[in-house]
Design an enzyme around this catalytic site. Structure first.
Site, PDB file in Angstrom:
ATOM      1  N   GLU A   1     -14.005  -2.192  -1.721  1.00  0.00           N
ATOM      2  CA  GLU A   1     -14.247  -2.331  -0.280  1.00  0.00           C
ATOM      3  C   GLU A   1     -15.644  -1.861   0.108  1.00  0.00           C
ATOM      4  O   GLU A   1     -16.065  -0.743  -0.236  1.00  0.00           O
ATOM      5  CB  GLU A   1     -13.178  -1.545   0.497  1.00  0.00           C
ATOM      6  CG  GLU A   1     -13.351  -1.670   2.005  1.00  0.00           C
ATOM      7  CD  GLU A   1     -12.119  -1.296   2.816  1.00  0.00           C
ATOM      8  OE1 GLU A   1     -11.053  -1.008   2.233  1.00  0.00           O
ATOM      9  OE2 GLU A   1     -12.231  -1.311   4.058  1.00  0.00           O
TER      10      GLU A   1
ATOM     11  N   ASP B   1       0.842  -1.203   0.000  1.00  0.00           N
ATOM     12  CA  ASP B   1       0.000   0.000   0.000  1.00  0.00           C
ATOM     13  C   ASP B   1       0.871   1.244   0.000  1.00  0.00           C
ATOM     14  O   ASP B   1       1.847   1.321   0.756  1.00  0.00           O
ATOM     15  CB  ASP B   1      -0.832   0.026   1.301  1.00  0.00           C
ATOM     16  CG  ASP B   1      -2.310  -0.122   1.041  1.00  0.00           C
ATOM     17  OD1 ASP B   1      -2.768   0.220  -0.060  1.00  0.00           O
ATOM     18  OD2 ASP B   1      -3.005  -0.597   1.955  1.00  0.00           O
TER      19      ASP B   1
ATOM     20  N   LYS C   1      -0.346  -0.415  -4.299  1.00  0.00           N
ATOM     21  CA  LYS C   1      -1.805  -0.214  -4.269  1.00  0.00           C
ATOM     22  C   LYS C   1      -2.079   1.216  -3.824  1.00  0.00           C
ATOM     23  O   LYS C   1      -1.383   1.738  -2.957  1.00  0.00           O
ATOM     24  CB  LYS C   1      -2.473  -1.197  -3.300  1.00  0.00           C
ATOM     25  CG  LYS C   1      -3.988  -0.960  -3.154  1.00  0.00           C
ATOM     26  CD  LYS C   1      -4.700  -2.103  -2.488  1.00  0.00           C
ATOM     27  CE  LYS C   1      -4.786  -2.023  -0.989  1.00  0.00           C
ATOM     28  NZ  LYS C   1      -5.438  -0.789  -0.448  1.00  0.00           N
TER      29      LYS C   1
HETATM   30  O1  KIV Z   1      -4.795  -1.781   4.238  1.00  0.00           O
HETATM   31  C1  KIV Z   1      -5.367  -2.852   3.969  1.00  0.00           C
HETATM   32  O2  KIV Z   1      -5.194  -3.886   4.639  1.00  0.00           O
HETATM   33  C2  KIV Z   1      -6.274  -2.866   2.830  1.00  0.00           C
HETATM   34  C3  KIV Z   1      -7.157  -4.053   2.663  1.00  0.00           C
HETATM   35  C4  KIV Z   1      -8.250  -4.017   3.643  1.00  0.00           C
HETATM   36  C5  KIV Z   1      -7.640  -4.210   1.292  1.00  0.00           C
HETATM   37  O3  KIV Z   1      -6.320  -1.931   2.094  1.00  0.00           O
END
Ligand code: KIV
Length: 272
Positions: free
Chosen positions: A190, A91, A121
């Site tokens: 989500e 992320d 992501k």
């Molecule tokens: O930060 C995270 O774990 C996420 C997932 C919930 C998809 O973005």
């Protein structure tokens, strides 16, 4: 005949897209440390996400907003050491990709070079399309994230289900199509209605990975700590608990404490 996940030696963006095409569901879970990542990889998980949920489940923070790029790189780097087969996605934290494209590209590059992630992501629709196009062009695969986007918690003010009304649902489908055209290989959906998750999945080439978005998505993701039942305070409808680790761990800790207090640990066999 379609290739089954077990036949892939490594999960790549190409494998993810092929799995979608073949109708094979994708399984994704989060990891923030070496041991969990090793167990996930050995179990045959397709994608490991180092989520900014690290803020909630590891750092004890209320939102994902404060987590930093350096912290995300640190966690991804230690997860990387354990992962042999799964695809590793990291992320990008809040404000690491929002200021301007140049800074965002540099930060995504840092993530890949310093942590060993294979893709990044990021949350958002139309607004981040020019960035996605550049990243994909450079060779940095991107996973999108639509619906409930926790980095925007202060804008929306709640973690409730998104896109229940038709105008937000229409916008979400549009955003998914735009991200798809920009070249994302997957999109996390989500907390949106099941019918919308299925509709988006049928409308795009990229794989959809749902969390509270119904079984019609191309794959599913959960926060590992939640599905292991490590937090008794957090039980939204979309989390299925596959274990009750909080109870198991608490019982183990209590047994250890009472053994130590009663001088029952260590035994002769456990001593030198
Ligand atoms: O930060 C995270 O774990 C996420 C997932 C919930 C998809 O973005």
């Amino acid at each position: 005949m379609s290739t089954q996940t077990s036949e892939y030696k490594r999960i790549t963006t190409k494998a993810v897209l092929a799995m979608k095409k073949n109708g094979e569901k994708l399984a994704m879970l989060t990891a923030y440390d070496y041991t969990t990542a090793r167990l996930l990889d050995e179990s045959g998980i397709d994608i490991i996400l180092v989520g900014d949920s690290v803020a909630n489940v590891v750092q004890g923070l209320e939102t994902t907003v404060p987590v930093t790029l350096d912290e995300m790189i640190y966690h991804t780097k230690i997860v990387r050491r354990a992962v042999k087969r799964a695809m590793l996605v990291a992320d990008m934290p809040f404000m690491s990709y929002q200021v301007d494209i140049k800074e965002a590209v540099r930060n995504c590059g840092r993530m890949l070079k310093e942590s060993g992630a294979e893709a990044v992501k990021m949350e958002g629709g139309k607004r981040i399309v020019p960035l996605i196009e550049q990243l994909v062009d450079i060779g940095i695969p991107v996973m999108g994230h639509l619906g409930l986007t926790p980095q925007s918690i202060y804008k929306f003010g709640t973690y409730e289900v998104r896109a229940k009304d038709s105008s937000e649902a229409k916008q979400l489908v549009e955003d998914a199509k735009i991200l798809d055209r920009a070249g994302v290989f997957a999109i996390v959906l989500e907390k949106i209605p099941e019918s919308l998750g299925a509709k988006v999945s049928k409308s795009i080439t990229a794989a959809t990975i749902g969390i509270g978005a119904g079984v019609g998505c191309d794959g599913q993701v959960l926060v590992t700590n939640d599905m292991l039942g490590m937090n008794e305070q957090f039980h939204p409808r979309f989390v299925r608990k596959y274990a009750n680790l909080s109870e198991t761990m608490r019982n183990a800790f209590k047994s250890y404490i009472s053994d130590v207090k009663a001088a029952k640990f260590p035994s002769k066999k456990e001593s030198y």
